[in-house]
Design a protein around this motif. Structure first.
Motif, mmCIF file in Angstrom:
data_model
loop_
_atom_site.group_PDB
_atom_site.id
_atom_site.type_symbol
_atom_site.label_atom_id
_atom_site.label_comp_id
_atom_site.label_asym_id
_atom_site.label_seq_id
_atom_site.Cartn_x
_atom_site.Cartn_y
_atom_site.Cartn_z
ATOM 1 N N SER A 143 46.524 41.770 41.602
ATOM 2 C CA SER A 143 45.308 40.972 41.431
ATOM 3 C C SER A 143 45.211 40.470 40.005
ATOM 4 C CB SER A 143 44.066 41.804 41.764
ATOM 5 O OG SER A 143 44.124 42.311 43.076
ATOM 6 N N VAL A 144 44.420 39.439 39.833
ATOM 7 C CA VAL A 144 44.090 38.943 38.501
ATOM 8 C C VAL A 144 42.835 39.661 38.032
ATOM 9 C CG1 VAL A 144 43.470 36.929 37.114
ATOM 10 C CG2 VAL A 144 45.103 36.703 38.998
ATOM 11 N N LEU A 145 42.919 40.288 36.877
ATOM 12 C CA LEU A 145 41.799 41.076 36.364
ATOM 13 C C LEU A 145 41.097 40.333 35.239
ATOM 14 C CD1 LEU A 145 43.320 44.685 36.289
ATOM 15 C CD2 LEU A 145 42.264 43.444 38.180
ATOM 16 N N GLU A 181 39.651 38.986 40.984
ATOM 17 C CA GLU A 181 39.189 37.658 41.384
ATOM 18 C C GLU A 181 38.203 37.707 42.542
ATOM 19 O OE1 GLU A 181 43.279 38.274 43.345
ATOM 20 O OE2 GLU A 181 42.227 38.815 41.523
ATOM 21 N N GLU A 182 38.202 38.806 43.275
ATOM 22 C CA GLU A 182 37.268 38.954 44.389
ATOM 23 C C GLU A 182 36.047 39.789 43.999
ATOM 24 O OE1 GLU A 182 39.442 40.522 47.653
ATOM 25 O OE2 GLU A 182 40.775 38.786 47.836
ATOM 26 N N ARG A 183 35.900 39.995 42.705
ATOM 27 C CA ARG A 183 34.774 40.731 42.135
ATOM 28 C C ARG A 183 34.749 42.196 42.564
ATOM 29 N NH1 ARG A 183 31.530 37.457 39.403
ATOM 30 N NH2 ARG A 183 29.937 39.082 39.239
ATOM 31 N N ASN A 184 35.922 42.732 42.890
ATOM 32 C CA ASN A 184 36.040 44.186 43.072
ATOM 33 C C ASN A 184 36.056 44.843 41.698
ATOM 34 O OD1 ASN A 184 36.293 44.189 45.959
ATOM 35 N ND2 ASN A 184 38.397 43.434 45.698
ATOM 36 N N VAL A 185 35.315 45.911 41.555
ATOM 37 C CA VAL A 185 35.182 46.562 40.242
ATOM 38 C C VAL A 185 36.409 47.428 39.957
ATOM 39 C CG1 VAL A 185 33.792 48.117 38.846
ATOM 40 C CG2 VAL A 185 32.685 46.526 40.421
#
Length: 383
Positions: A143-145, A181-185
């Motif tokens: 993922s992109v952080l 990018e999916e706003r997962n913390v």
């Protein structure tokens, strides 16, 4: 007594050979984990040696904590616990949170925190609602952080970076620091008492692979900016199976030095055998004779030569026997000195070349008494 000691020495020698042979075939112990294998010291993935060096070079200093003693906790302002490989007891978790609350320090947690080999905790402390809930992803994904902390307070801009995410967090009341990018913390920084707790969904964000390939190095530098470069950091190694002083025998028995160690052990047993060896049958030596044997021989020798009218020959035989005893080991200095004086006096008397029954009888008696003292001296030193 001498024969028993020789036999005992020989039995010990053969016992040593048997023990050595068993060790050669069967002795392959598992090595204790040495202090050199601490995650904060190792430069290999998935450990954290690069991050430790970064912290050490850009803060007041670091300390490795093999226990959670109050003295160690008082020395540091930031405590780092990254992916321990052994269970962290509940009372230790509460001790760390209590330290945060009372000292105003910062606790950095890198998940997973193992409860046991088969089950992972959903949070560092299930009793503290302010800490984020954590869960592992069934399938890790790249993922992109994004670092979403206030950049004005962070001290530097952290551009988005790619990272393989294996776990996410649910932060109800905490401040989000990292998200994808999916706003997962991915990370939070949360106030707790007078201090704060930083949680990273996966500790590998700070491991050697991520920092060594410069994927997360700016994030690590931001972490130092926010948490404080003007304080000492403590890296907790208490749950890694680490011993600061590994057992030498167990360590040698499982290392490359095992063969060398066994050969040295064999040489030591050979040296013991050489010191206690006996070639052929045991021979009795003068020191084994008891007082009665010495007195009987002196009397019988003297009476034989006295009957022949040869007191000078009797004195000569007794002197020869005394000289023989003086050649033995373990004779005390004072007893030996008196015996040597008798030898000198007897030698002088023999040089006169004539028989003197009365004088020679008295001298032979003194020699017999001296022989008794020598025997007792030898026996006393051998006990």
């Amino acid at each position: 007594m001498r024969r028993k000691r020789k036999n005992r020495a020989e039995l010990i020698w053969w016992l040593g050979v048997v023990v050595w042979a068993i060790a050669l075939v069967l002795w392959h112990p598992d090595a204790d984990v040495s202090y050199l294998e601490a995650p904060s010291l190792s430069a290999k993935p998935p450990h954290f040696g690069i991050f430790h060096q970064l912290v050490k070079g850009q803060t007041i200093g670091t300390v490795r904590m093999l226990s959670l003693s109050d003295d160690l906790l008082a020395q540091v302002g930031v405590v780092v616990l990254l992916a321990p490989t052994q269970p962290v007891p509940v009372d230790h978790r509460e001790q760390l949170l209590e330290w945060v609350d009372q000292s105003g320090g910062t606790l950095v947690l890198g998940y997973p925190i193992f409860k046991n080999p088969y089950e992972q905790l959903s949070a560092f402390s299930s009793e503290i609602e302010t800490l984020s809930r954590w869960q592992a992803l069934a399938t890790p994904q790249t993922s992109v952080l994004y670092c979403v902390l206030d950049e004005a307070n962070s001290g530097r801009d952290v551009p988005p970076f790619r990272h393989t995410v294996s776990g996410v967090m649910e932060a109800d009341e905490g401040r989000v620091w990292l998200e994808d990018e999916e706003r997962n913390v991915i990370g939070t920084i949360e106030p707790y008492g007078s201090g704060q707790v930083v949680q990273l969904a996966m500790a590998d964000i700070l491991d050697n692979d991520s920092l060594g390939r410069k994927r997360t190095h700016l994030f690590a530098a931001t972490l130092l900016d926010v948490l404080g470069r003007g304080t000492k950091w403590g890296f907790v190694e208490a749950y890694e199976g680490i011993e600061s002083t590994p057992a030498f025998i167990k360590l040698v028995g499982s290392s490359r030095a095992r063969a060398l160690f066994l050969q040295v052990l064999l040489l030591l047993w050979l040296g013991y055998w050489w010191r206690t060896k006996r070639l052929g049958a045991l021979r009795r030596y003068v020191g084994q004779r008891d007082v009665r044997d010495v007195a009987s021989q002196a009397r019988d020798t003297g009476e034989f030569y006295f009957r022949a009218g040869k007191s000078r020959w009797a004195l000569s035989c007794c002197l020869d026997y005394l000289k023989l005893m003086l050649k033995g080991r373990h004779v005390s200095g004072e007893t030996k000195s008196r015996a040597l004086k008798l030898v000198d006096a007897g030698t002088t008397e023999l040089k006169r070349g004539r028989d003197d029954m009365e004088k020679h009888a008295l001298m032979i008696k003194k020699i017999a008494l001296s022989q008794q003292e020598l025997v007792e001296s030898i026996k006393g030193s051998k006990r």
